[in-house]
Structure formats: C-alpha cells, structure tokens
Design a protein around this motif. Structure first.
Motif, PDB file in Angstrom:
ATOM      1  N   GLN A  20      -4.187   0.550  -4.405  1.00 45.81           N
ATOM      2  CA  GLN A  20      -2.897   1.110  -4.245  1.00 45.81           C
ATOM      3  C   GLN A  20      -3.390   2.686  -4.518  1.00 45.81           C
ATOM      4  N   GLY A  22      -4.253   2.233   0.004  1.00 44.48           N
ATOM      5  CA  GLY A  22      -4.358   1.158   0.791  1.00 44.48           C
ATOM      6  C   GLY A  22      -5.725   1.092   1.688  1.00 44.48           C
ATOM      7  N   GLU A  80      -3.037  -4.293   4.551  1.00 42.11           N
ATOM      8  CA  GLU A  80      -3.509  -2.993   4.388  1.00 42.11           C
ATOM      9  C   GLU A  80      -3.478  -2.487   5.898  1.00 42.11           C
ATOM     10  N   GLN A 122       0.245  -2.012   6.799  1.00 41.86           N
ATOM     11  CA  GLN A 122       0.908  -0.749   6.088  1.00 41.86           C
ATOM     12  C   GLN A 122       0.198   0.513   6.556  1.00 41.86           C
ATOM     13  N   SER A 123      -1.006   0.618   6.817  1.00 41.10           N
ATOM     14  CA  SER A 123      -1.586   2.030   7.024  1.00 41.10           C
ATOM     15  C   SER A 123      -1.293   2.216   8.513  1.00 41.10           C
TER      16      SER A 123
END
Length: 288
Positions: A91, A95, A216, A219-220
C-alpha cells in the motif's frame, strides 16, 4: 547511519576474530552456500550469531531447511521480521508490485530489519560467496559493519560446498529440484519454469501470487493506466495457460544441458538452463 565514511573493505577471519568485543553474524538465506558456511564456521568462530530475514512469504521448504540446519548447528537462527508485513508496504508503494527496477521488498523487508537488529555495534558479517564466483553479495552501507568472505579466503568451491552439506547430513533444500535460489514464494526473479514449478508444488501460493497481481493490476490500470505483473510481459494466468509449452521447452533444455556437461548435480544443470530463461539476476540478500 553512524559516521560519515562507507566501510566495505573486507577482512580475513583471523583479523575479525582479533577484534575483541565486536559482533560476528552470518545471514542464512535458505540456500546452499550460506548453510554450508554456517557449518564450516561452526567450531571456528565462537559466538557467531545466525540470522534469517523472514518476509513471511518464504517457501515451506525453506522453513523446513532452517529447522534441520538449526539441529546441526545446535543454535537458533534468529528470525528478523519487518515491523509491518508485505501488504502494508504494498500500500505504501501505491500498489506497485516489487520488480527488478524497484526492489522495495529487499529494502523494507530484509535490509532495514537486519540493520535495525545490528544497531551501531561494530560487526563482522560472514558472507557465503565461494572462491569460484565473481560477485560480492549484499554488503551493508553502515560503516560499523565489515564483510568477511571465508570461502574466498580458503578457496572453497561449489563441489566443496556440496561435500560440506553432505558430510553434515544436511544436503540441499528440496526446492532445488525445481528452483535455483531461495526467496519469497512470489519472488519476481523467478524464471517461467520456476513459476510453473511453484504452481505444481504449491498451487495455493501460486494462487496467492495471482491474487496480488490481479488486485494491484486492476487498481493500477484504473488509476494510472498501467498493468503490474510479477513476470515481465505476461500474467501468471497466461503463463499457467501455457504451462505445458513452458515445461516442454524447459525439459528439452535440461536434456541438452545434461548432455553437454556430464556428472553434474541436478542443481547445476538447472542453474545453467534457467540462466537462459531471463538471466541470472537475483536479490543478493536471498541468493547465497
């Protein structure tokens, strides 16, 4: 950091032992060379402290090997842990999965816990680089820590390392059947054949690596338009979908390597083959 001068000049074992009051430490990576060095120095360096930087994501075979090594050494191998685990630091780094270009896992999960444990005490760290290798391993930037290379000093080569381990009844870690180095189960330095080996021997750990990658990456991609993968240019699901292709290529390469170099231990043949699949880079804290 204490002082203002970097001290990476190595010393001999005799010179280190002559420094009264200094600490003497040896990092156990879970690999063959550091294990052999621990056995080699068992009766030679009094008060030698053993440590293992534990990320909490090591292979089961590594933990089993450490337990067997402790029995031979007759001394505990100190487990050093980051104050926070992998998920916390993931975090912190937005990420971004660790990679060869951004090795934050090495920094926060291994180097920082080690240097915190050592503090500012004058310390000699014994490193398992062999005489037949041309590398230095991890050397601390703290000026109070100085490296010692007993295997280089005494001309110890890979064949002799195998003998030290065999004579002590320790042998090689079981992961050497399919992987050439210790380290986290989802280490980004793994070659494709090693990832497939992980999927077959520890499917739950492979699935965990997939979960990290997909979470990840999703989200990325949404926030930055960038996809993160453990292996460059290919997701783990894509890799698993072509597992047979990877295995066939790997087995063919193993056959060719074995025919070129006869009478070699499996780990040597495996190392030659895997070096062709993605180079031979590694985290120096893990590789010895």
């Amino acid at each position: 950091m204490v002082g203002d001068k970097l001290n990476t000049t190595s010393v001999t074992v005799q010179e280190a032992l002559a420094d009264a009051g200094a600490r003497h430490v040896l990092g156990i990576s879970g690999g063959k060379d550091s294990a052999a060095l621990a056995i080699y120095l068992k009766d030679r360096v009094p008060n030698l402290e053993y440590f293992f930087t534990d990320t909490g994501a090591e292979l089961p075979e590594t933990y089993e090997y450490l337990a067997g090594l402790e029995a031979v050494l007759g001394k505990r191998i100190e487990r050093l842990n980051s104050e926070r685990g992998f998920d916390h630091w993931l975090q912190v780094y937005g990420g971004a999965l660790p990679s060869p270009q951004m090795r934050w896992c090495t920094k926060v999960l291994k180097i920082k816990p080690l240097e915190a444990w050592l503090g500012d005490d004058p310390t000699y760290t014994y490193i398992g680089i062999r005489a037949d290798e041309n590398r230095s391993g991890y050397i601390s930037t703290k000026p109070t820590i100085r490296p010692v290379f007993p295997f280089k000093e005494d001309g110890i080569t890979k064949d002799q390392v195998f003998k030290i381990l065999d004579d002590a009844g320790v042998g090689l870690p079981e992961y050497y059947e399919w992987r050439t180095r210790s380290g986290c189960s989802f280490c980004f330095f793994q070659r494709k054949a090693e990832w497939i080996g992980l999927s077959e021997r520890h499917p739950e750990l492979f699935d965990e690596a997939i979960a990290y990658e997909e979470k990840e990456s999703f989200q990325s991609t949404a926030m930055k338009g960038r996809q993160y993968t453990w292996s460059q240019g290919e997701t783990l699901r894509q890799m698993r979908d072509r597992a047979e292709e990877i295995k066939e290529k790997h087995e063919a390469a193993m056959t060719r390597a074995a025919s070129r170099r006869t009478s070699l231990p499996l780990v040597d043949v495996l190392d030659d083959v895997l070096a062709e699949d993605g180079g031979d880079d590694a985290c120096m804290v893990c590789h010895i």
